[in-house]
Design a protein around this motif. Structure first.
Motif, PDB file in Angstrom:
ATOM      1  N   VAL A  43       0.850  -1.189   0.000  1.00 17.88           N
ATOM      2  CA  VAL A  43       0.000   0.000   0.000  1.00 17.88           C
ATOM      3  C   VAL A  43       0.890   1.243   0.000  1.00 17.88           C
ATOM      4  N   GLY A  44       0.733   2.077  -1.013  1.00 19.01           N
ATOM      5  CA  GLY A  44       1.511   3.315  -1.120  1.00 19.01           C
ATOM      6  C   GLY A  44       0.610   4.517  -1.263  1.00 19.01           C
ATOM      7  N   GLY A  45       1.131   5.681  -0.921  1.00 20.06           N
ATOM      8  CA  GLY A  45       0.317   6.886  -0.960  1.00 20.06           C
ATOM      9  C   GLY A  45       0.036   7.391  -2.357  1.00 20.06           C
ATOM     10  N   HIS A  46       1.059   7.335  -3.240  1.00 16.20           N
ATOM     11  CA  HIS A  46       0.947   7.894  -4.584  1.00 16.20           C
ATOM     12  C   HIS A  46       1.584   6.952  -5.600  1.00 16.20           C
ATOM     13  N   VAL A 108      -4.037  -1.454  -8.093  1.00 12.90           N
ATOM     14  CA  VAL A 108      -5.390  -1.220  -7.579  1.00 12.90           C
ATOM     15  C   VAL A 108      -5.404   0.198  -7.022  1.00 12.90           C
ATOM     16  N   PHE A 109      -6.468   0.936  -7.279  1.00 13.33           N
ATOM     17  CA  PHE A 109      -6.565   2.320  -6.820  1.00 13.33           C
ATOM     18  C   PHE A 109      -7.633   2.420  -5.734  1.00 13.33           C
ATOM     19  N   PHE A 110      -7.224   2.932  -4.569  1.00  8.62           N
ATOM     20  CA  PHE A 110      -8.106   2.971  -3.408  1.00  8.62           C
ATOM     21  C   PHE A 110      -9.161   4.062  -3.519  1.00  8.62           C
ATOM     22  N   GLY A 111      -8.821   5.176  -4.175  1.00 10.88           N
ATOM     23  CA  GLY A 111      -9.846   6.176  -4.458  1.00 10.88           C
ATOM     24  C   GLY A 111      -9.788   7.462  -3.652  1.00 10.88           C
ATOM     25  N   ASP A 125     -12.428   0.704   7.377  1.00 10.01           N
ATOM     26  CA  ASP A 125     -13.267  -0.434   6.991  1.00 10.01           C
ATOM     27  C   ASP A 125     -13.019  -0.821   5.538  1.00 10.01           C
ATOM     28  N   ALA A 126     -12.889   0.183   4.667  1.00  7.62           N
ATOM     29  CA  ALA A 126     -12.661  -0.086   3.247  1.00  7.62           C
ATOM     30  C   ALA A 126     -11.300  -0.741   3.022  1.00  7.62           C
ATOM     31  N   MET A 127     -10.273  -0.278   3.736  1.00  5.45           N
ATOM     32  CA  MET A 127      -8.947  -0.886   3.588  1.00  5.45           C
ATOM     33  C   MET A 127      -8.952  -2.319   4.126  1.00  5.45           C
ATOM     34  N   THR A 128      -9.648  -2.524   5.228  1.00  7.24           N
ATOM     35  CA  THR A 128      -9.748  -3.874   5.783  1.00  7.24           C
ATOM     36  C   THR A 128     -10.443  -4.808   4.799  1.00  7.24           C
ATOM     37  N   GLN A 152       1.597   9.132   5.651  1.00  2.51           N
ATOM     38  CA  GLN A 152       1.148   8.784   6.994  1.00  2.51           C
ATOM     39  C   GLN A 152      -0.246   8.162   6.961  1.00  2.51           C
ATOM     40  N   VAL A 153      -1.142   8.759   6.173  1.00  2.00           N
ATOM     41  CA  VAL A 153      -2.505   8.242   6.081  1.00  2.00           C
ATOM     42  C   VAL A 153      -2.501   6.829   5.507  1.00  2.00           C
ATOM     43  N   ALA A 154      -1.729   6.618   4.438  1.00  2.00           N
ATOM     44  CA  ALA A 154      -1.646   5.275   3.847  1.00  2.00           C
ATOM     45  C   ALA A 154      -1.130   4.271   4.866  1.00  2.00           C
ATOM     46  N   SER A 155      -0.142   4.693   5.659  1.00  2.00           N
ATOM     47  CA  SER A 155       0.426   3.805   6.664  1.00  2.00           C
ATOM     48  C   SER A 155      -0.579   3.474   7.755  1.00  2.00           C
ATOM     49  N   ILE A 156      -1.233   4.485   8.298  1.00  2.00           N
ATOM     50  CA  ILE A 156      -2.163   4.259   9.410  1.00  2.00           C
ATOM     51  C   ILE A 156      -3.358   3.417   8.967  1.00  2.00           C
ATOM     52  N   LEU A 157      -3.891   3.682   7.786  1.00  2.00           N
ATOM     53  CA  LEU A 157      -4.997   2.860   7.291  1.00  2.00           C
ATOM     54  C   LEU A 157      -4.574   1.403   7.161  1.00  2.00           C
ATOM     55  N   THR A 158      -3.355   1.193   6.676  1.00  2.00           N
ATOM     56  CA  THR A 158      -2.862  -0.176   6.516  1.00  2.00           C
ATOM     57  C   THR A 158      -2.648  -0.835   7.875  1.00  2.00           C
ATOM     58  N   ILE A 159      -2.083  -0.094   8.817  1.00  5.64           N
ATOM     59  CA  ILE A 159      -1.869  -0.642  10.163  1.00  5.64           C
ATOM     60  C   ILE A 159      -3.193  -1.022  10.809  1.00  5.64           C
TER      61      ILE A 159
END
Length: 253
Positions: A43-46, A108-111, A125-128, A152-159
């Motif tokens: 999972v990456g930010g950009h 895959v694009f998260f949106g 919930d969507a990342m899960t 940071q957002v990409a990391s926290i959502l993944t965590i």
């Protein structure tokens, strides 16, 4: 030979001895390809972040027949001066497609939108749900101590998603250490010498971001430095967060 040289060599030798011999959960070095396929999700930010941080490891997994998926939190909508968000997204998404073909991954694009990413319960919930769909054995994510909020957002959502799952190990990757990723001390390494040109070509696919300059000014140097730490020509470094690690007490308390 000076005493300082001996001390320095001893430190490097000790550091290399302490490093884990390989991140990959199979004997890649010996060319083993008959292990059961595993699922890998990054999972990456950009666009270009996963390629920069762990493109070599992902290429090695893909070459061995494992299923590799790259999740881009955004399409890099604010990454091209003079272009609308929609036009930049189209250009950068197309660059992702090229880069992923080079690596052997599925994009895959998260949106979420570049520069306006959020950590909300709905996004967790969507990342899960997304990670559950791909059922990964290994998850790669941004190091959470990063100067770019989207990282940071990409990391926290993944965590947060990883915490709900039972199976995968979580590995944090670095991008532009020293200028973006801060306080990153790898405890795992991957030898990417054999796929260095592949990683470079994946970065070069991001023409709108001057991928050649990104490689020359940052990741070529990082690959050499991590390689020196690990005792190979080129490497990627990771911080592993694994539920299997036995808890220990801090000394003296």
């Amino acid at each position: 030979m000076s005493e300082d040289d001996l001390t320095r060599r001893g430190f490097v030798k000790g550091s290399l001895a302490a490093a884990s011999p390989m991140l990959l959960p199979l004997s890649v070095a010996s060319g083993q390809t008959n292990a059961a396929p595993i699922a890998v999700v990054c999972v990456g930010g950009h666009p270009d972040d996963p390629e920069s941080g762990c493109g070599g490891a992902l290429a090695r997994y893909a070459a061995l027949g494992h299923r590799v998926t790259i999740v881009y939190l955004t399409r890099g909508e604010r990454g091209i001066d003079g272009k609308s968000l929609a036009e930049a997204a189209r250009i950068r998404a197309a660059e992702c497609e090229v880069a992923c073909k080079i690596i052997g991954a599925q994009p895959v694009f998260f949106g979420q939108i570049d520069g306006a990413t959020e950590v909300t319960q709905a996004h967790v919930d969507a990342m899960t749900k997304l990670l559950t769909r791909y059922d990964p054995d290994i998850v790669f994510a941004h190091w959470p101590v990063d100067t770019h909020m989207d990282h940071q957002v990409a990391s926290i959502l993944t965590i947060r998603a990883w915490m709900r799952l039972q199976k995968p190990s979580l590995y944090f990757f670095e991008v532009n250490s020293g200028s973006q990723t801060e306080g990153f001390l790898p405890n795992e390494y991957v030898d990417i010498t054999a796929v260095l040109e592949q990683k470079k070509r994946a970065l070069f696919a991001h023409v709108s971001q001057d991928g050649e300059a990104i490689w020359r000014e940052h990741h070529q140097l990082m690959a050499q430095w991590r390689g020196r730490e690990f005792g190979v020509t080129a490497a990627e470094g990771f911080v592993r967060l694994d539920r299997k690690t036995k808890a220990t007490k801090l000394p003296g308390v």
